[in-house]
Design a protein around this motif. Structure first.
Motif, short mmCIF file in Angstrom:
data_model
loop_
_atom_site.label_atom_id
_atom_site.label_comp_id
_atom_site.label_asym_id
_atom_site.label_seq_id
_atom_site.Cartn_x
_atom_site.Cartn_y
_atom_site.Cartn_z
N ARG A 404 0.86 -1.19 0.00
CA ARG A 404 0.00 0.00 0.00
C ARG A 404 0.89 1.24 0.00
O ARG A 404 1.87 1.30 0.74
CB ARG A 404 -0.94 0.01 1.21
N TYR A 405 0.56 2.18 -0.85
CA TYR A 405 1.33 3.42 -0.91
C TYR A 405 0.37 4.60 -0.74
O TYR A 405 -0.85 4.47 -0.91
CB TYR A 405 2.11 3.53 -2.22
N LYS A 406 0.94 5.74 -0.42
CA LYS A 406 0.15 6.96 -0.23
C LYS A 406 0.06 7.73 -1.54
O LYS A 406 1.08 8.05 -2.17
CB LYS A 406 0.79 7.85 0.83
N ALA A 407 -1.16 8.01 -1.95
CA ALA A 407 -1.35 8.93 -3.07
C ALA A 407 -1.11 10.36 -2.59
O ALA A 407 -0.99 10.63 -1.39
CB ALA A 407 -2.76 8.78 -3.63
N ALA A 430 10.88 -0.46 -15.11
CA ALA A 430 9.61 -0.79 -14.47
C ALA A 430 8.45 -0.52 -15.41
O ALA A 430 8.53 0.32 -16.32
CB ALA A 430 9.44 0.00 -13.18
N VAL A 431 7.36 -1.23 -15.18
CA VAL A 431 6.13 -1.04 -15.93
C VAL A 431 4.99 -0.88 -14.93
O VAL A 431 4.83 -1.71 -14.03
CB VAL A 431 5.84 -2.23 -16.87
N VAL A 432 4.21 0.18 -15.07
CA VAL A 432 2.96 0.30 -14.35
C VAL A 432 1.89 -0.32 -15.24
O VAL A 432 1.60 0.18 -16.33
CB VAL A 432 2.63 1.77 -14.02
N LEU A 433 1.34 -1.44 -14.79
CA LEU A 433 0.38 -2.22 -15.56
C LEU A 433 -1.01 -1.93 -15.00
O LEU A 433 -1.31 -2.27 -13.85
CB LEU A 433 0.72 -3.71 -15.46
N VAL A 434 -1.86 -1.32 -15.81
CA VAL A 434 -3.13 -0.76 -15.35
C VAL A 434 -4.28 -1.71 -15.70
O VAL A 434 -4.47 -2.05 -16.88
CB VAL A 434 -3.38 0.62 -15.98
N ASP A 491 -3.13 8.56 -9.33
CA ASP A 491 -2.74 7.38 -8.54
C ASP A 491 -1.68 6.56 -9.26
O ASP A 491 -0.82 5.94 -8.61
CB ASP A 491 -3.96 6.51 -8.27
N LEU A 492 -1.74 6.52 -10.59
CA LEU A 492 -0.77 5.73 -11.36
C LEU A 492 0.60 6.40 -11.35
O LEU A 492 1.63 5.73 -11.19
CB LEU A 492 -1.27 5.54 -12.79
N ALA A 493 0.62 7.70 -11.52
CA ALA A 493 1.88 8.43 -11.45
C ALA A 493 2.48 8.32 -10.05
O ALA A 493 3.71 8.14 -9.90
CB ALA A 493 1.67 9.90 -11.83
N ASP A 494 1.63 8.40 -9.03
CA ASP A 494 2.12 8.27 -7.66
C ASP A 494 2.68 6.88 -7.40
O ASP A 494 3.64 6.72 -6.62
CB ASP A 494 1.00 8.58 -6.67
N ALA A 495 2.10 5.85 -8.04
CA ALA A 495 2.63 4.49 -7.90
C ALA A 495 4.03 4.40 -8.47
O ALA A 495 4.92 3.77 -7.87
CB ALA A 495 1.71 3.50 -8.61
N ALA A 496 4.26 5.02 -9.62
CA ALA A 496 5.59 4.98 -10.23
C ALA A 496 6.62 5.68 -9.35
O ALA A 496 7.73 5.18 -9.14
CB ALA A 496 5.53 5.62 -11.62
N THR A 522 -3.15 4.58 -20.07
CA THR A 522 -1.81 4.62 -20.67
C THR A 522 -1.65 5.87 -21.53
O THR A 522 -0.65 6.61 -21.42
CB THR A 522 -1.56 3.36 -21.51
N LEU A 523 -2.63 6.14 -22.37
CA LEU A 523 -2.56 7.33 -23.23
C LEU A 523 -2.57 8.61 -22.41
O LEU A 523 -1.76 9.52 -22.64
CB LEU A 523 -3.72 7.31 -24.22
N MET A 524 -3.46 8.68 -21.41
CA MET A 524 -3.53 9.89 -20.59
C MET A 524 -2.26 10.06 -19.76
O MET A 524 -1.81 11.18 -19.53
CB MET A 524 -4.75 9.85 -19.68
N GLY A 525 -1.68 8.95 -19.29
CA GLY A 525 -0.45 9.04 -18.52
C GLY A 525 0.71 9.58 -19.32
O GLY A 525 1.51 10.39 -18.83
N LEU A 526 0.82 9.14 -20.56
CA LEU A 526 1.88 9.65 -21.44
C LEU A 526 1.69 11.14 -21.70
O LEU A 526 2.67 11.90 -21.81
CB LEU A 526 1.89 8.87 -22.75
N ILE A 527 0.43 11.58 -21.81
CA ILE A 527 0.14 12.99 -22.07
C ILE A 527 0.33 13.83 -20.81
O ILE A 527 0.93 14.91 -20.84
CB ILE A 527 -1.31 13.12 -22.60
#
Length: 662
Positions: A404-407, A430-434, A491-496, A522-527
């Motif tokens: 568990r991580y903190k957002a 690393a890969v963030v797999l959504v 939350d995905l960026a915070d995970a990375a 994935t598309l929104m994260g790259l943007i």
């Protein structure tokens, strides 16, 4: 017990051996081929066990073993390369039913239902699905079929007869999916169809629960955003619950045990728990039957077929476990766990659970795909039936754990992390797999083919159950409403960034991957976070939120479009500004990193217009975009050859843009 149970289970032995010298990781086929053994199930009295096994030539066969001597078996039927057996169900001790899907017709449905005796005789084609002619799977043995594609198998019966329960679907004039259904009994020898009850039923029934006599007793409906549970009593229907599907506290019927006890899933201190509900008094117990703080109840029962008595419940929290109520099953589980200490051992009963001479064991872990075995109660011996992916060596798989991580706003986010095998010299790519959905639970402590494939190639794999995911309480789920591209994305960026702080991930070599909603993210994260994510792989991805509501090719129902999606995703009119701000399609010019896209040309959940439109928009500004299509695929990769090809393409793409990046 046998003093040497592993002589019966050579495929499980490798987990107990010391680490061998590092060999090359298995190729993509070992991870993504069709399961070599699947749909394993015991006959009602436990005298036989059935499985679907892959045979030479790319065909599968339905195989029935004698549980007293597994070397005695019969191949009931073989499919052609164009068909796959998708389900197996015992009609009685001497007769077995199975469902076949035609691979050449991708859309949902087209399910054929057949039944045969355990010697392969008296084969009857019960439901025709979309076959317009006799197929190779049945050849000249087939008897005339009776029912058409508006019927489908629903459940077995429990009275020893040759009958099964089938569901007849009813459609409205708008939706592709059925609006309602009704249950019937179907004789698997004569194809005679008869009613399970007389009279009317509630509207828009999407699910049923039946009693010990295989009579429908509970109906679950969804109408205009409200989830309604009804109970059939004295020939009529009374409501058990009626509330807003997303916002009201309500309970969901799970299963019946005996004639008068219903088990329901309901809120307890912010999490879903399992409760008893007395159908005589029409009251729910004050305290939960099963409740685990921090997790929503997610489980399936083991019932005694004769009495309907609840014997145990298989549940999922951070990992799978079984809560046994009966001392005999508790003792059986303890003996099996002693023999197989390196795996989670899920024990399944025959219909006559307490009297059956054997149990079915599914042994697995984060590093081992499912392995199947028969446990003989009298001798304590285990005998192997094979495994889903026999070419996978657990010693070459990575360790998988829930963290568990903190957002950034302080919310705790659960995430499964799979580390590459072997000792790390330092941070790794690393890969963030959504996960898709997005309103589902994404990760479990099991063997995950995608995560382990990536880990075997040297990637740290982070799989967040970002806000909006289910399984971790109502507030975590609700926190994701109308958050596409916003807090869900953060939350995905915070995970990375969290993985970088743990020393696992190289901050200059982090990629983003996912399908469906995961493709959108994935598309929104790259943007949105171009400094963080170096490249992306998306498949079957949503590229514009507005298109989800406006594309005529979509299979979304009017019920979903007008109610559920407007609550969870947003309203196309009221939230139009949010839709535009969080549209990858409208912001395609901002995506500059390498991108691999893939889509099935028969996808009705996320129609091809999503991928084609984004491909055209992004390529005008980014030459490093590759787009793959599969002509015979829908929403995801159902065909083995496409799955293997896609993951080989993804492996090469990540190796070039992530693993070798400087």
């Amino acid at each position: 017990m046998s003093t040497s149970p592993f002589r019966h289970l050579p495929l499980l032995l490798s987990l107990l051996l010391p680490c061998a010298a590092r060999a090359a990781a298995p190729d993509a086929a070992a991870f993504f081929q069709d399961p070599q053994v699947d749909h394993v199930t015991l006959s009602p009295k436990g005298g036989h066990v059935a499985k679907v096994a892959m045979l030479p030539g790319g065909v599968s066969g339905l195989v029935v073993h004698d549980t007293a001597d597994l070397s005695k078996f019969t191949v009931i039927i073989k499919t052609s390369v164009n068909e796959v057996i998708t389900a197996v169900h015992w009609v009685n001790e001497q007769r077995i039913g199975f469902t076949v899907k035609n691979r050449r017709i991708e859309f949902e449905g087209n399910l054929e239902e057949l039944a045969a005796d355990i010697d392969g005789g008296n084969l009857v084609h019960l439901i025709a699905g979309n076959w317009n002619h006799q197929q190779e799977v049945t050849g000249s043995m087939i008897k005339a079929h009776k029912l058409t594609a508006d019927y489908a198998f629903y459940d077995v019966t429990h009275d020893g007869s040759d009958d099964i329960l089938v569901e007849r679907y009813h459609w409205n004039a708008v939706d592709r999916a059925p609006e309602s259904s009704r249950l019937y009994r179907l004789n698997t020898r004569t194809a005679q169809l008869r009613a399970t009850f007389e009279g009317t039923q509630p509207d828009a029934v999407g699910a049923w629960l039946t009693d010990l006599h295989d009579v429908p007793r509970v109906a679950i409906s969804v109408r205009q955003g409200r989830c309604i549970s009804s109970y059939r009593k004295d020939g009529g229907w009374v409501e058990l619950s009626n509330g807003n599907c997303q916002q009201d506290e309500r309970f969901t019927p799970m299963f019946l045990a005996g004639d008068d006890v219903l088990y329901v899933r309901a809120n307890h201190q912010g999490y879903a728990a399992l409760f008893r509900y007395d159908l005589k008094t029409m009251k729910r117990a004050a305290e939960p039957f099963i409740s685990v703080p921090g997790y929503d109840f997610n489980g399936t029962p083991e019932l005694d077929g004769a009495s309907g008595r609840l014997l145990g419940v298989h549940t999922q929290t951070d990992a799978g476990t079984t809560y046994w109520l009966h001392p005999l099953l508790k003792a059986d589980q303890a003996k099996i766990d002693e023999a197989l200490p390196a795996t989670t051992n899920t024990v399944h009963c025959a219909q006559d659970c307490l009297a059956a001479p054997v149990l079915l064991v599914v042994a697995s872990s984060d590093r081992q795909p499912d392995q199947y075995a028969i446990y003989t109660r009298a001798s304590g011996k285990l005998a192997g039936l094979g495994g889903a992916h026999p070419d996978i060596d657990p010693r070459q798989m990575g360790q998988r754990d829930l963290h568990r991580y903190k957002a950034r706003d302080g919310r705790d986010i659960p995430a499964y992390v799979t580390l590459p095998p072997g000792k790390a010299d330092g941070p790794r790519p690393a890969v963030v797999l959504v996960h898709g959905g997005p309103y589902v639970r994404g990760g479990y402590w099991d063997w995950d083919a995608e995560a382990q494939f990536l880990a075997s190639r040297g990637y740290v794999v982070i799989q967040p159950d970002y806000r909006g995911s289910t399984g971790f309480g109502y507030e975590h789920f609700k926190a994701g409403w109308k958050q596409w591209g916003a807090a869900m994305q953060d939350d995905l960026a915070d995970a990375a960034r969290w993985a970088v702080k743990q020393g696992w991930a190289d901050p200059k070599r982090i990629g983003l991957m996912g399908a469906s909603y995961g493709g959108y993210a994935t598309l929104m994260g790259l943007i949105k976070d171009p400094e963080l994510f170096r490249c992306g792989v998306e498949w079957a991805g949503v590229t514009d939120i507005g298109l989800m509501f406006s594309t005529p090719q979509s299979d979304a129902s009017e019920e979903s479009l007008n109610y559920g999606m407007r609550t969870l995703v947003g309203d196309p009119q009221a939230d139009a500004a949010l839709f535009r701000a969080h549209s990858p399609l409208l912001r395609a010019a901002e995506l500059k990193q390498p991108l691999l896209m893939a889509h099935g040309l028969e996808d009705r959940r996320v129609p091809q217009v999503h991928a084609d439109s984004f491909r055209d928009a992004v390529k005008a500004h980014n030459a490093n975009v590759r787009y793959i299509t599969y002509k015979n695929e829908g929403h995801g990769w159902r065909h083995e050859e496409n799955r293997i090809d896609f993951w080989k393409q993804a492996e090469a793409f990540l190796d070039l843009h992530l693993a070798q990046a400087k």
